[in-house]
Scaffold this motif. Structure first.
Motif, mmCIF file in Angstrom:
data_model
loop_
_atom_site.group_PDB
_atom_site.id
_atom_site.type_symbol
_atom_site.label_atom_id
_atom_site.label_comp_id
_atom_site.label_asym_id
_atom_site.label_seq_id
_atom_site.Cartn_x
_atom_site.Cartn_y
_atom_site.Cartn_z
ATOM 1 N N LYS A 114 -14.562 -14.995 5.570
ATOM 2 C CA LYS A 114 -14.992 -14.574 4.235
ATOM 3 C C LYS A 114 -13.794 -14.285 3.344
ATOM 4 O O LYS A 114 -13.761 -14.687 2.162
ATOM 5 C CB LYS A 114 -15.874 -13.327 4.343
ATOM 6 C CG LYS A 114 -17.241 -13.552 4.966
ATOM 7 C CD LYS A 114 -18.152 -14.324 4.030
ATOM 8 C CE LYS A 114 -19.551 -14.454 4.614
ATOM 9 N NZ LYS A 114 -20.455 -15.253 3.733
ATOM 10 N N MET A 115 -12.806 -13.573 3.887
ATOM 11 C CA MET A 115 -11.614 -13.263 3.102
ATOM 12 C C MET A 115 -10.830 -14.530 2.776
ATOM 13 O O MET A 115 -10.283 -14.670 1.674
ATOM 14 C CB MET A 115 -10.724 -12.286 3.869
ATOM 15 C CG MET A 115 -11.359 -10.922 4.120
ATOM 16 S SD MET A 115 -11.881 -10.092 2.612
ATOM 17 C CE MET A 115 -10.335 -9.921 1.749
ATOM 18 N N TYR A 135 -12.099 -17.469 2.302
ATOM 19 C CA TYR A 135 -12.842 -18.135 1.226
ATOM 20 C C TYR A 135 -12.566 -17.456 -0.120
ATOM 21 O O TYR A 135 -12.346 -18.128 -1.137
ATOM 22 C CB TYR A 135 -14.339 -18.104 1.546
ATOM 23 C CG TYR A 135 -15.211 -18.635 0.445
ATOM 24 C CD1 TYR A 135 -15.328 -20.015 0.227
ATOM 25 C CD2 TYR A 135 -15.915 -17.769 -0.389
ATOM 26 C CE1 TYR A 135 -16.127 -20.507 -0.785
ATOM 27 C CE2 TYR A 135 -16.710 -18.257 -1.407
ATOM 28 C CZ TYR A 135 -16.816 -19.620 -1.606
ATOM 29 O OH TYR A 135 -17.604 -20.106 -2.625
ATOM 30 N N GLU A 136 -12.555 -16.118 -0.135
ATOM 31 C CA GLU A 136 -12.298 -15.380 -1.373
ATOM 32 C C GLU A 136 -10.905 -15.679 -1.908
ATOM 33 O O GLU A 136 -10.720 -15.931 -3.111
ATOM 34 C CB GLU A 136 -12.453 -13.882 -1.126
ATOM 35 C CG GLU A 136 -13.866 -13.412 -0.866
ATOM 36 C CD GLU A 136 -14.697 -13.343 -2.135
ATOM 37 O OE1 GLU A 136 -14.101 -13.241 -3.220
ATOM 38 O OE2 GLU A 136 -15.937 -13.416 -2.025
ATOM 39 N N THR A 165 -2.919 -17.824 2.353
ATOM 40 C CA THR A 165 -4.005 -16.862 2.557
ATOM 41 C C THR A 165 -3.812 -16.058 3.840
ATOM 42 O O THR A 165 -4.351 -14.957 3.955
ATOM 43 C CB THR A 165 -5.362 -17.586 2.609
ATOM 44 O OG1 THR A 165 -5.334 -18.570 3.652
ATOM 45 C CG2 THR A 165 -5.661 -18.258 1.282
ATOM 46 N N TYR A 171 -9.439 -4.099 0.253
ATOM 47 C CA TYR A 171 -9.863 -5.323 -0.443
ATOM 48 C C TYR A 171 -9.247 -5.393 -1.840
ATOM 49 O O TYR A 171 -8.739 -6.451 -2.257
ATOM 50 C CB TYR A 171 -11.387 -5.353 -0.527
ATOM 51 C CG TYR A 171 -11.944 -6.533 -1.283
ATOM 52 C CD1 TYR A 171 -11.983 -7.793 -0.706
ATOM 53 C CD2 TYR A 171 -12.428 -6.383 -2.579
ATOM 54 C CE1 TYR A 171 -12.493 -8.883 -1.398
ATOM 55 C CE2 TYR A 171 -12.934 -7.458 -3.274
ATOM 56 C CZ TYR A 171 -12.964 -8.704 -2.687
ATOM 57 O OH TYR A 171 -13.455 -9.773 -3.383
ATOM 58 N N VAL A 204 -6.662 -8.284 -3.011
ATOM 59 C CA VAL A 204 -7.120 -9.180 -4.072
ATOM 60 C C VAL A 204 -6.189 -9.123 -5.281
ATOM 61 O O VAL A 204 -5.851 -10.155 -5.874
ATOM 62 C CB VAL A 204 -8.570 -8.837 -4.484
ATOM 63 C CG1 VAL A 204 -8.940 -9.494 -5.802
ATOM 64 C CG2 VAL A 204 -9.541 -9.290 -3.406
#
Length: 223
Positions: free
Chosen positions: A52-53, A55-56, A69, A209, A213
């Motif tokens: 998930k991370m 993909y983000e 990433t 997060y 981000v």
């Protein structure tokens, strides 16, 4: 003995050597070796979170530099584990100190900017003047954008440390009043502490997060 309000965050255990900072790597030492060999529920949960991370971060980076990433996922995992481990009793929360948070934010910000100014100088100058800015306001926008860029590592470090300190400090203040309360107030205080503990668990993940981000966004601006 607690000498002041912030003594619970004092990283010094002795006059010669501080062992509290070993808690930063405590989750690595406690992680069983079978985690890497046998498919378990915890391994599946971490794999889902990592995907998930990934993909983000790929969405933020516009699917460019996919290998980068790994850096941001590792940063997220390190901060989240430190924040979560700090919720357990007698475990030092290293992410509540500016020494830890600034050591994460400053090298990342410095490396991104050095890369940008050395390899993409014109692109970095373009960022100082947003599109559509009137010519009269251009000198002021350059000053504002320069200041906002310089304070980025400080805001990243202070945001993480302040959020960790605030929740732990509130739990400490409530816990210190327990021996002076009657049964009804004591049960009420314990209920409030449990709710605060649940909130702090969410904050531990959210702050990790947000930190990762924002770091990814600063990287995408240069790339």
């Amino acid at each position: 003995m607690m000498t002041n309000l912030f003594s619970s965050f004092d990283p010094t255990t002795s006059n010669s050597l501080s062992m509290n900072w070993l808690s930063t790597y405590l989750f690595i030492m406690l992680m069983p070796t079978t985690f890497w060999l046998i498919k378990s529920r915890s391994a599946m949960m971490i794999n889902i979170m990592t995907n998930k991370m990934n993909y983000e971060f790929n969405m933020i980076l516009n699917n460019k530099n996919k290998g980068s990433t790994i850096l941001f996922i590792s940063l997220f995992t390190l901060i989240m584990m430190n924040n979560t481990m700090g919720l357990f009793p007698y475990i030092f929360t290293s992410s509540s100190h500016m020494v830890m948070t600034l050591s994460l934010a400053l090298p990342m910000w410095l490396s991104f900017n050095l890369f940008g100014w050395i390899n993409k100088t014109n692109h970095m100058f373009e960022h100082l003047v947003p599109m559509g800015t009137p010519p009269l306001l251009m000198p002021f926008m350059v000053c504002i954008e320069t200041i906002s860029t310089i304070i980025r590592p400080g805001t990243l470090a202070i945001r993480l440390a302040a959020n960790m300190i605030a929740g732990h400090l509130l739990l400490t203040l409530l816990g210190n009043t327990g021996n002076k309360l009657n049964e009804v107030l004591l049960m009420s205080m314990l209920t409030v502490q449990l709710l605060l503990l649940m909130l702090e668990s969410a904050v531990s993940i959210i702050q990790a997060y947000v930190f990762s981000v924002l770091t990814t966004l600063y990287s995408s601006e240069i790339n």
